[in-house]
Design an enzyme around this catalytic site. Sequence first.
Site, PDB file in Angstrom:
ATOM      1  N   GLU A  92       0.828  -1.196   0.000  1.00  7.87           N
ATOM      2  CA  GLU A  92       0.000   0.000   0.000  1.00  7.87           C
ATOM      3  C   GLU A  92       0.871   1.259   0.000  1.00  7.87           C
ATOM      4  OE1 GLU A  92      -4.135  -0.360   1.855  1.00  7.87           O
ATOM      5  OE2 GLU A  92      -3.085   0.936   3.268  1.00  7.87           O
ATOM      6  N   GLU A 138     -16.190 -11.155   3.148  1.00  8.66           N
ATOM      7  CA  GLU A 138     -15.022 -10.914   2.304  1.00  8.66           C
ATOM      8  C   GLU A 138     -14.399 -12.234   1.842  1.00  8.66           C
ATOM      9  OE1 GLU A 138     -11.529  -9.352   4.248  1.00  8.66           O
ATOM     10  OE2 GLU A 138     -11.045  -8.086   2.535  1.00  8.66           O
ATOM     11  N   CYS A 162      -8.465  -2.125   4.002  1.00  7.13           N
ATOM     12  CA  CYS A 162      -8.311  -3.290   4.883  1.00  7.13           C
ATOM     13  C   CYS A 162      -9.615  -3.733   5.512  1.00  7.13           C
ATOM     14  CB  CYS A 162      -7.375  -2.987   6.042  1.00  7.13           C
ATOM     15  SG  CYS A 162      -5.914  -2.139   5.576  1.00  7.13           S
ATOM     16  N   GLU A 208     -14.396 -13.300  -6.122  1.00  2.27           N
ATOM     17  CA  GLU A 208     -13.083 -13.030  -6.738  1.00  2.27           C
ATOM     18  C   GLU A 208     -11.906 -13.413  -5.837  1.00  2.27           C
ATOM     19  OE1 GLU A 208     -15.334 -10.820  -5.803  1.00  2.27           O
ATOM     20  OE2 GLU A 208     -14.447  -9.031  -4.897  1.00  2.27           O
ATOM     21  N   CYS A 242     -10.574  -2.072  14.429  1.00  3.68           N
ATOM     22  CA  CYS A 242     -10.862  -3.503  14.615  1.00  3.68           C
ATOM     23  C   CYS A 242     -11.063  -3.884  16.082  1.00  3.68           C
ATOM     24  CB  CYS A 242      -9.725  -4.336  14.034  1.00  3.68           C
ATOM     25  SG  CYS A 242      -9.438  -3.982  12.307  1.00  3.68           S
ATOM     26  N   GLU A 259       2.095   1.732  -3.354  1.00  5.19           N
ATOM     27  CA  GLU A 259       0.987   2.192  -4.197  1.00  5.19           C
ATOM     28  C   GLU A 259       0.782   3.691  -4.015  1.00  5.19           C
ATOM     29  OE1 GLU A 259      -2.766   0.276  -3.424  1.00  5.19           O
ATOM     30  OE2 GLU A 259      -3.778   1.364  -5.042  1.00  5.19           O
ATOM     31  N   SER A 296      -7.398   1.895  -2.291  1.00  7.36           N
ATOM     32  CA  SER A 296      -6.187   1.139  -2.601  1.00  7.36           C
ATOM     33  C   SER A 296      -6.604  -0.197  -3.199  1.00  7.36           C
ATOM     34  CB  SER A 296      -5.412   0.898  -1.301  1.00  7.36           C
ATOM     35  OG  SER A 296      -4.534  -0.187  -1.475  1.00  7.36           O
ATOM     36  N   LYS A 343     -15.546  -9.842   7.574  1.00  6.79           N
ATOM     37  CA  LYS A 343     -14.476 -10.694   7.027  1.00  6.79           C
ATOM     38  C   LYS A 343     -15.027 -12.003   6.494  1.00  6.79           C
ATOM     39  CE  LYS A 343     -10.695  -8.284   7.854  1.00  6.79           C
ATOM     40  NZ  LYS A 343      -9.888  -7.824   6.713  1.00  6.79           N
TER      41      LYS A 343
END
Lengths: 387, 594, 156
Positions: free
Chosen positions: B281, B370, B308, B375, B524, B284, B328, B367
């Site tokens: 990141e 996710e 994230c 994908e 988190c 990036e 990102s 999560k």
Amino acid sequence: MSNTKLKKVDIIFSPYSVAPYEILRWMMEKDKQDIIDNLIESGLRGRGGAGFPTGLKWKFMASEQGDEKYIICNADEGEPGTFKDRKLLVEVPRKVISGMAIAAFATNSTKGYIYLRAEYNSLIPSLKRELDVYHEYAAKFGLDFTIEIFSGAGAYVCGEETALIESMEGKRGEPRNKPPYPIQNGYKGKPTLVNNVETLASVSMVCRYGAEKYKSYGTDDQRGSKLFSLSGDSLKEGVHELELGMKISDFVEEFGDGDTKAVQIGGVAGFCIPRKKFHETVIGEGNTTGGATMIFNSSRSMYNVLHNYLDFFAEESCGQCTPCRVGTQQLLKGIEAVKSGDKPIAYLDDLVKLSRTMKITSKCGLGQSVTNSFSSIVENFKEEMHH
Amino acid sequence: MSKIKLTIDSQLIEVEQGVTILDAAKMINVNIPTLCHHEDLCVSGNCRVCVVEVAGRERLEASCATPAEEGMDILTNSAKIRNARKDVVSLLVSEHNTQCTTCYRNTNCELQDLAAEYNVDGDKYMSVLKPNIEIDKSSWSIEKDDSKCIRCQRCVRTCAELQHVNALTASHKGHEMKISTFMDLPFNEVVCTNCGQCVNHCPTGALTERRYFDNVWEAIGDPDKHVVMNTAPSVRVALGEMLGFEVGTRVTGKMVTAMRKMGADSILDTDFSADLTIIEEGNELLTRLKKALVDGDTSVKLPMITSCSPGWVKFIEHMFPEHLGHLSTCKSPQQMFGALTKTYYAEQKGLDPKDIVSVAIMPCAAKKYEANRPEMNDSGYRDIDAGLTTREFGLMIKQAGLDFKNLEDSDFDSIMGESSGAGVIFGATGGVMEAALRTAYAVVTGRDVPFENLNITAVRGTEGIRNASIKIEDCLPEWNFLEGVDLNVAVAHGLKNARIIMDEVAAGKSNYHFIEVMGCPGGCIGGGGQPIPTNAEIRAKRIEAIYEEDMSKPIRKSHENPEIVKIYKEFLGEPLGEKSHHLLHTHYRKRNRY
Amino acid sequence: MLEVANIIEAKIEQYGRERQALIPILQGIIADKNFIAKDDMVLIAKELDISAADVYGTASFFSFIEDERKGKYVIRVCKSITCDMKNRRGILASLEKELRIKLGETTHDNLFTLHDVNCIGLCDQGPAMLINDEPYTHLTVEKIPIILREKRNQKN
């Protein structure tokens, strides 16, 4: 105990005796403070049921500062057995609208709404015509106060002023926590005065005839006249204007069918008075003043009556607070179980206690008032409650 | 603010005007039971459990919703109050599914506690529970069981006030009143970010995370499977709460031992992939800055925003679908970890990736979703096979019969078990930003960030939105284009604040280069999968523990993590390289906002 | 029939692009279509920039806002106590028989939907009912077929 014989009055529905909005024009020549003082002096109390002194409410409203202040006419008349506001809006809407405009003038309010229940949608065209007349005169008098109709969408609880405001804001009609009251924090967070239709029409009458004259009706405790919506086992169903402070016995003598077993006063949120208490009960004392009065004769099953009420409450509770949402279901299910024999008669005592818990713990007047009819029917007609 | 005096249970106290009776009572250690009340949320006053007596009033007042007034004389415990509370709790029980023994929240349920405390008689009122209620299991993350719902609307307020998502509403009225999604559609068909804050704020078992731990036990018991467990940074500072430790206790070593004793084949650390995220990141960001500042490439989206937090990612997909270019492209640490487990790790350990079961233990409900995004299979397999919450993991430790308090500490396995302090602080709001700055500043200038002990306090804290500006001076030659640049950064946590930040971005008024967004309040450590209860005080203690963990680490910067150096050398090649691009980066999709 | 989008736009013009326009919008659509379709709720949400769930939460609260397709004429028979005392059950039975539907149902030709309703403020003139907004009072079993015939003829 103060009381008076039943006396009929004919003020509120009397034909318009002055030019359109003439009373408003008179008031606009007066000192605002004087209008409010006069209203306090008249002893007029809110006619929606809660009975808060109207003049005092206006006084609080007048002391609120703000660029936007709202006057709402509560025409969400949903109490079963009540239809007086409907008649006022049909027959003398000008008196109601005058009341709103006077309130706006006296409290420096900027915008008015008539919150009309959905069930009364058919009244909208005639009300709009009268509002056109009003706006014409208001412009002529230089009163910058417009009034719109806000149509309700079918919810009894929206008669509660904070639920009404919530629904106007596009939300569910769930009553708010109080304080703050609408006077401080109402529609869109602005100072808002909510008055019942009859209250506003009565304001016009106080302003028309003066506090002294108005005060001469009724008793020391209850000033003025009051509209009673009468239905049930009577040959004189309809709206009656009466002086306050009369005994039920006088009422029954005038309006009953000769076989009256019980009288429900104050609608289903009020009390059910059995025959043996007709002589000792004065309407409006220790009970409610909404004016819905239903007469039951001896052919009626009080179990059916109570079942009907509870069905109504269980449906019309907003559902947010526990005692009202679940309590109404329990009372309904409870009397069914006693009727069918699944629960003993003594269970009725538990249910009466539950209804009292609802009274002291519910968030708004809906849940708080269920015990009135529940305990008065169960306790006075216990023998009709079991199989 | 003026002060007022009142009496509570015969005790005279002075409080600020506007304080509720409930809070006034708390100040003198008088506990009043509550249900619909939650410190994170606005006052509701709808359960009526917290009623108290005010002298001179016949009706009881809901203490959570009633401001204390001058001269009030309040009782919080009288026969009248106890009877009323008992009735109220009894009523809630009467519309509740009382199959507590089979409930996931059994022994951690506020209704159950109150029913026990008031010794509710289950026969007094007949059940008015609606028959045939179906549990909504449509979502990968959240289950909704209306039979357990007490209609306190905490979930509704959470979704509205904390998250500005408004996926939940009260619907209908009277006895039909319930908590609904739009048109009562299944969760997977409505605008929901899966953040799980509703689950964390639910007092009963009405809203729970979808649970996968039985599948994990199954895999552990299968001799042909190689089970890899990895744990997120914030789990180690919250797990202890479920297992007898004080809030804010770090239990990293015991947690590792517990997993080993449970039978996992390899105990690794998501903090490793957090470090990796920083490298990817950070590069990036620097690439985007270079394109924008040197090449004048106007297609480059700045600010760049972190990716994230999967609740946040789904939020932006729904709410700002036209602005996904700001995100990102880095996968979250969980998904990087999964992709590497089935490639790099498998290669290094000589395992067939099809035999590997990757289990991620997360503070998070999103999560789970996710992990199940279609994908997320760049390794050729499901990158992550099961996502568990901290709560599920705590329960597994209990199921395993482990005496957690007395377990020895032990270390993560290798490879992919080493991490820096920078990876650890991912668990707290501001942590990703701080970690990124530690590395980016060092890369660009060759020096450490100019803060004592590397602690970039400007981005720490619990303010909803925080910002900082760091001047870049004396760059290394290749980064000369950044010389003298004020790097503007911002941190937002909780989706309410994310929306505020994004409204600025969408309006083109954002002057930040880099923004960290975490979906849950506090980051988190306050995630939807964390132990219940979670509130501001608890979040603060978990945050404190995270920074202690950071300070205890010998390595504090992601790029100095030797395993990170190794993986680039042996496997990935270079940051943003072809392999990274394939395994560690992803794309986003536009979703409907309404 | 008007386009729902146009109804919404007109109400927003009158009440502002804020949540307080919600109930007027819902009523505007009801007046034209008798119910609010799922897609229309989404459209409202979009126009007011509130969540679709919030639209649904408010819509479902109110008895006069329906989210299922209704007949052209929605009949609401008052079930409050005094109407009940005056044979509203008989009226309901008569309606069910004439319309060949049960309470809560809609006729096959989508002309009538039969509901009951809490007090409509016509207790002195019961039994009473509303057909859409219009009140019908002093009902008798004999009057029912006549009223329905009138309504059917209005269709043509």
